[in-house]
Design a protein around this motif. Structure first.
Motif, PDB file in Angstrom:
ATOM      1  N   ARG A  61     -12.125   4.879   4.539  1.00 54.21           N
ATOM      2  CA  ARG A  61     -10.859   4.334   5.129  1.00 54.21           C
ATOM      3  C   ARG A  61      -9.522   4.656   4.543  1.00 54.21           C
ATOM      4  NH1 ARG A  61     -10.704  -0.837   8.697  1.00 54.21           N
ATOM      5  NH2 ARG A  61     -10.932   0.022  10.562  1.00 54.21           N
ATOM      6  N   ASN A  62      -8.669   5.299   4.865  1.00 56.67           N
ATOM      7  CA  ASN A  62      -7.452   5.768   4.249  1.00 56.67           C
ATOM      8  C   ASN A  62      -6.655   4.229   3.489  1.00 56.67           C
ATOM      9  OD1 ASN A  62      -4.709   6.532   3.358  1.00 56.67           O
ATOM     10  ND2 ASN A  62      -5.233   8.442   4.477  1.00 56.67           N
ATOM     11  N   GLN A  63      -6.452   4.536   2.225  1.00 55.79           N
ATOM     12  CA  GLN A  63      -5.818   3.270   1.797  1.00 55.79           C
ATOM     13  C   GLN A  63      -4.232   3.094   1.933  1.00 55.79           C
ATOM     14  OE1 GLN A  63      -7.625   0.693   0.338  1.00 55.79           O
ATOM     15  NE2 GLN A  63      -9.190   1.965   1.622  1.00 55.79           N
ATOM     16  N   ILE A  64      -3.566   4.550   2.226  1.00 58.18           N
ATOM     17  CA  ILE A  64      -2.213   4.455   2.320  1.00 58.18           C
ATOM     18  C   ILE A  64      -1.623   4.462   3.740  1.00 58.18           C
ATOM     19  CG2 ILE A  64      -0.182   5.811   1.598  1.00 58.18           C
ATOM     20  CD1 ILE A  64      -1.795   6.554  -0.649  1.00 58.18           C
ATOM     21  N   VAL A  65      -2.161   5.627   4.514  1.00 62.13           N
ATOM     22  CA  VAL A  65      -1.876   5.506   5.974  1.00 62.13           C
ATOM     23  C   VAL A  65      -2.572   5.052   6.948  1.00 62.13           C
ATOM     24  CG1 VAL A  65      -1.389   7.102   7.620  1.00 62.13           C
ATOM     25  CG2 VAL A  65      -1.128   7.946   5.268  1.00 62.13           C
ATOM     26  N   GLY A  67      -1.641   3.719  10.083  1.00 63.13           N
ATOM     27  CA  GLY A  67      -1.411   4.020  11.539  1.00 63.13           C
ATOM     28  C   GLY A  67       0.040   4.815  11.313  1.00 63.13           C
ATOM     29  N   PHE A  68       0.455   5.276  12.537  1.00 67.90           N
ATOM     30  CA  PHE A  68       1.685   5.951  12.641  1.00 67.90           C
ATOM     31  C   PHE A  68       2.719   5.700  11.975  1.00 67.90           C
ATOM     32  CE2 PHE A  68       5.056   8.451  14.682  1.00 67.90           C
ATOM     33  CZ  PHE A  68       4.501   9.890  14.429  1.00 67.90           C
ATOM     34  N   PHE A  69       3.219   4.367  12.151  1.00 71.39           N
ATOM     35  CA  PHE A  69       4.239   3.557  11.476  1.00 71.39           C
ATOM     36  C   PHE A  69       3.725   2.611  10.326  1.00 71.39           C
ATOM     37  CE2 PHE A  69       6.163   5.074  15.527  1.00 71.39           C
ATOM     38  CZ  PHE A  69       7.229   5.856  15.088  1.00 71.39           C
ATOM     39  N   LYS A  70       2.569   2.264   9.919  1.00 65.23           N
ATOM     40  CA  LYS A  70       2.119   1.361   8.868  1.00 65.23           C
ATOM     41  C   LYS A  70       1.496   2.234   7.820  1.00 65.23           C
ATOM     42  CE  LYS A  70       0.575  -1.944  12.174  1.00 65.23           C
ATOM     43  NZ  LYS A  70      -0.613  -2.699  12.657  1.00 65.23           N
ATOM     44  N   TYR A  71       2.166   1.906   6.619  1.00 62.51           N
ATOM     45  CA  TYR A  71       1.718   2.443   5.321  1.00 62.51           C
ATOM     46  C   TYR A  71       1.889   1.156   4.348  1.00 62.51           C
ATOM     47  CZ  TYR A  71       3.632   6.565   7.591  1.00 62.51           C
ATOM     48  OH  TYR A  71       3.799   7.504   8.576  1.00 62.51           O
ATOM     49  N   ARG A  72       0.980   1.358   3.308  1.00 65.21           N
ATOM     50  CA  ARG A  72       0.748   0.548   2.140  1.00 65.21           C
ATOM     51  C   ARG A  72       0.934   1.448   0.753  1.00 65.21           C
ATOM     52  NH1 ARG A  72      -4.594  -2.629   3.431  1.00 65.21           N
ATOM     53  NH2 ARG A  72      -3.646  -3.596   5.443  1.00 65.21           N
ATOM     54  N   LEU A  73       1.198   0.413  -0.339  1.00 68.71           N
ATOM     55  CA  LEU A  73       1.366   1.061  -1.464  1.00 68.71           C
ATOM     56  C   LEU A  73      -0.340   0.996  -1.897  1.00 68.71           C
ATOM     57  CD1 LEU A  73       4.185  -0.056  -3.777  1.00 68.71           C
ATOM     58  CD2 LEU A  73       3.661   2.400  -2.849  1.00 68.71           C
ATOM     59  N   PRO A  74      -0.784   1.955  -2.586  1.00 68.47           N
ATOM     60  CA  PRO A  74      -2.391   1.941  -2.985  1.00 68.47           C
ATOM     61  C   PRO A  74      -2.562   0.695  -4.154  1.00 68.47           C
ATOM     62  CG  PRO A  74      -1.346   4.012  -3.883  1.00 68.47           C
ATOM     63  CD  PRO A  74      -0.280   3.295  -3.135  1.00 68.47           C
ATOM     64  N   THR A  75      -3.942   0.202  -4.095  1.00 74.76           N
ATOM     65  CA  THR A  75      -4.320  -0.325  -5.267  1.00 74.76           C
ATOM     66  C   THR A  75      -5.632   0.272  -5.897  1.00 74.76           C
ATOM     67  OG1 THR A  75      -5.327  -1.873  -3.838  1.00 74.76           O
ATOM     68  CG2 THR A  75      -3.129  -2.452  -4.458  1.00 74.76           C
ATOM     69  N   SER A  76      -6.285  -0.350  -6.706  1.00 77.23           N
ATOM     70  CA  SER A  76      -7.407   0.269  -7.395  1.00 77.23           C
ATOM     71  C   SER A  76      -8.530  -0.362  -6.413  1.00 77.23           C
ATOM     72  CB  SER A  76      -7.480  -0.162  -8.680  1.00 77.23           C
ATOM     73  OG  SER A  76      -7.613  -1.509  -8.953  1.00 77.23           O
ATOM     74  N   LYS A  77      -8.464  -1.390  -5.703  1.00 76.46           N
ATOM     75  CA  LYS A  77      -9.334  -1.992  -4.657  1.00 76.46           C
ATOM     76  C   LYS A  77      -9.210  -1.668  -3.270  1.00 76.46           C
ATOM     77  CE  LYS A  77     -11.339  -5.340  -7.802  1.00 76.46           C
ATOM     78  NZ  LYS A  77     -12.521  -4.925  -8.052  1.00 76.46           N
ATOM     79  N   CYS A  78     -10.379  -1.391  -2.501  1.00 72.00           N
ATOM     80  CA  CYS A  78     -10.025  -1.039  -1.362  1.00 72.00           C
ATOM     81  C   CYS A  78      -9.659  -2.069  -0.333  1.00 72.00           C
ATOM     82  CB  CYS A  78     -11.338  -0.582  -0.618  1.00 72.00           C
ATOM     83  SG  CYS A  78     -11.372  -0.225   1.104  1.00 72.00           S
ATOM     84  N   TYR A  79      -8.617  -1.857   0.556  1.00 68.92           N
ATOM     85  CA  TYR A  79      -8.137  -3.129   1.450  1.00 68.92           C
ATOM     86  C   TYR A  79      -9.273  -3.538   2.471  1.00 68.92           C
ATOM     87  CZ  TYR A  79      -3.417  -2.117  -0.359  1.00 68.92           C
ATOM     88  OH  TYR A  79      -2.279  -2.152  -0.887  1.00 68.92           O
ATOM     89  N   ASN A  80      -9.966  -2.548   2.789  1.00 67.16           N
ATOM     90  CA  ASN A  80     -11.192  -2.937   3.828  1.00 67.16           C
ATOM     91  C   ASN A  80     -12.180  -3.619   3.185  1.00 67.16           C
ATOM     92  OD1 ASN A  80     -12.013  -3.162   6.367  1.00 67.16           O
ATOM     93  ND2 ASN A  80     -13.372  -1.238   6.028  1.00 67.16           N
TER      94      ASN A  80
END
Length: 90
Positions: A61-65, A67-80
């Motif tokens: 899974r992508n950690q930054i993108v 969705g089309f309008f949803k973004y996050r700053l990355p961290t060293s651990k997976c969000y999922n």
């Protein structure tokens, strides 16, 4: 250096280039040869490539993108799944 920290540094540099560009006086003739403009374009392209390639090795899974309008700053651990993304990086 961790990928998440590296991405945040590139993002900060892009913001500095954009802010610095506001204080420069440019004409139409030298707009595209302005070093701040060129730096901003190079950093923006680099950030897009890094954002699209920032995936978890375990769940893919992508950690930054998100969705089309949803973004996050990355961290060293997976969000999922919570996997350490920088653990097995070569």
């Amino acid at each position: 250096m961790k990928r998440s920290v590296q991405f945040k540094i590139y993002l900060g540099l892009l913001l500095l280039c954009i802010i610095g560009f506001q204080f420069q006086v440019t004409t139409v003739d030298d707009f595209f040869v302005n070093p701040v403009y060129i730096g901003s374009m190079v950093l923006a392209i680099l950030l897009v490539i890094k954002a699209l390639g920032y995936t978890c090795q375990k769940c893919s899974r992508n950690q930054i993108v998100l969705g089309f309008f949803k973004y996050r700053l990355p961290t060293s651990k997976c969000y999922n799944c919570g996997h350490d993304i920088d653990q097995h990086r070569t």
